[in-house]
Design a protein around this motif. Structure first.
Motif: not given
Length: 486
Positions: A257-270, A461-467
């Motif tokens: 199962l490859e499901l949904g996401g709400k991924s984060a981008a972390i901006l470092l100060d540089d 909640a983003s899935g099970l297993g790997r492709e």
């Protein structure tokens, strides 16, 4: 601007290596989201058609001298021929995909038209290298053989956002393993599946090894629970994935199962976003925001928050919105009127909860038709906001301030999802340390992209297993141990 009036009409289904008449007169009519005009028509498969497709796949798998029994080299040769045939049709496939789901043609060329051949060749090489059997010494002095055997008949449920790329992260390893398949494309993107079938037929893929049944959710659910299916591969929403996972759990049927996401981008100060504008757009707005792993939650240090908001606003506001078939387009339309309405609702909610739009938020004034929405940036958003918690699946970014790196990581991990992610900064070792602490399936440093040789998938909640990667091949294999007598 490039607009095409071409339409394609198909009257048969590809089952058992042949073009056969469907069981009903029901049809699917995909619509070009750039023009709101129909682009073709194909038969809609029903349960009887699924039965025929599974029966064909079952017969091809169980045949004593069939696909599953072939040695790795012989299968690899046909798979590479399949790659050649798809490459010949790459431009056609790219155009078909962009005409159905709005993906900019500049992206669909390499991704939808090119990636399937790359995946096929990778797995052809992998099975040549791995073979079918390996010998192990055994700790009790008795050597053993471990066989990598195909899992059986595979049901592949493919979404509309990357219909070919996401089909072939299933098709390529499953064929390499020796499995046979029934593929159910999404109703929004069905025309390209016919070109796939033509390529398979031209390549000499044996009858019944690949079968295609265009249909909606109900028929997809029937396929998932079919008694003739041995394994399910699904890419789609978390809601649908839970249902499929439940069915497979009851049947003790393996599932990826490859499901949904709400991924984060972390901006470092540089972080230097202006010099990485193309990479940033690719990681956050790819395919008009219709990509499951996109980093749509952007965490910026509070001390430089306004500066980063301005940089992101400048990058996003410069993007060209237009017809998906125009090579100059960077942001195309959403796949459907329904999807645009969903995104617009989230924009309303974001404003109602106190967010501030710095660019976008409306339908483009210069486009009088098509399911377009301007790429949108929200500032003054908290990690508890609806637009920071739920998957929007559209070009909407939320920029959230943080005080310390620990705070940023904690907020990144405070999500039900865990599929993608990224860290942005000039000190790559520092960025790598942050990346290691994010609870997700994959993280990019100063960009985000897949690699066919490395595993892809989610946690929570983003899935099970790997492709992808060797892990993707293993997902379509059973292991059998043969113990040698002393």
């Amino acid at each position: 601007m490039i607009v095409t009036d071409e339409t394609t009409t198909q009257t048969q289904l590809y089952i058992g290596g042949e073009w056969v008449d469907p069981s009903t007169n029901n049809v699917i009519q995909p619509v070009n989201p750039s023009t709101e005009e129909p682009v073709g028509q194909v038969p809609e498969a029903n349960e009887k058609d699924v039965d025929r497709a599974v029966e064909a796949a079952r017969a091809a798998f169980d045949e004593p001298q069939g696909w599953a029994s072939w040695d790795a080299g012989r299968r690899a040769e046909i798979i590479e021929r399949f790659a050649d045939e798809l490459e010949k049709r790459g431009g056609e496939i790219a155009r078909q995909v962009s005409s159905q789901n709005g993906m900019p043609i500049s992206m669909s060329g390499p991704v939808e038209g090119g990636f399937p051949a790359v995946a096929l060749r990778y797995y052809a090489g992998l099975i040549r290298e791995q073979g079918i059997e390996e010998q192990r010494a055994g700790i009790f002095g008795r050597p053993t053989r471990v066989r990598h055997e195909p899992v059986g008949v595979v049901a592949a449920i493919v979404p509309w956002n990357f219909p070919q790329a996401l089909a072939f992260v299933k098709i390529a390893p499953a064929l390499a393993a020796g499995c046979t398949m029934v593929i159910k494309p999404s109703p929004e993107t069905v025309l390209d599946s016919y070109t796939l079938a033509e390529a398979a037929q031209a390549a000499g893929i044996p009858a019944g090894v690949l079968n295609i049944v265009p249909a909606g959710r109900e028929v997809g659910a029937y396929l998932v629970g079919h008694p003739g299916v041995d394994k399910v591969g699904f890419t789609g929403s978390t809601e649908a994935g839970r249902s499929i996972g439940s069915t497979c759990g009851q049947l003790l049927r393996p599932v990826t199962l490859e499901l949904g996401g709400k991924s984060a981008a972390i901006l470092l100060d540089d972080a230097d976003l202006p010099s990485l504008a193309a990479e940033f757009v690719d990681a956050t707005l790819q395919n008009n925001g219709q990509t499951c792993y996109l980093c749509t939650r952007i965490f910026a240090p509070r001390a430089k928050y306004n500066e980063f908001v301005d940089q992101i606003t400048d990058i996003v506001s410069s993007l060209r919105v237009g017809d998906a078939l125009d090579p100059a387009t960077q942001v195309g339309p959403l796949v459907s009127e329904r999807q645009r309405a969903r995104v617009e609702k989230y924009i309303e909610v974001g404003l109602a909860e106190g967010g501030r739009i710095t660019t976008g938020g409306k339908r483009p004034a210069h486009l009088d038709r098509g399911y377009f929405i301007e790429p949108t940036v929200f500032a003054d958003v908290t990690n508890d906001s609806t637009i920071a918690r739920e998957e929007i699946f559209g070009p909407v970014l939320a920029v959230i301030p943080y005080d310390t790196i620990d705070d940023a990581i904690a907020m990144a991990n405070d999500s039900e999802f865990g599929l993608g992610g990224s860290v942005w900064g000039q000190d790559t070792e520092r960025a790598l340390e942050v990346a290691r602490r994010i609870q997700t399936g994959g993280v990019g440093i100063n960009f985000y992209s897949h690699d066919i040789g490395s595993p892809f998938g989610g946690v929570k909640a983003s899935g099970l297993g790997r492709e992808q990667g060797p892990e993707g091949l293993a997902a379509y294999q059973n292991l059998k141990t043969i113990y040698n007598a002393p």
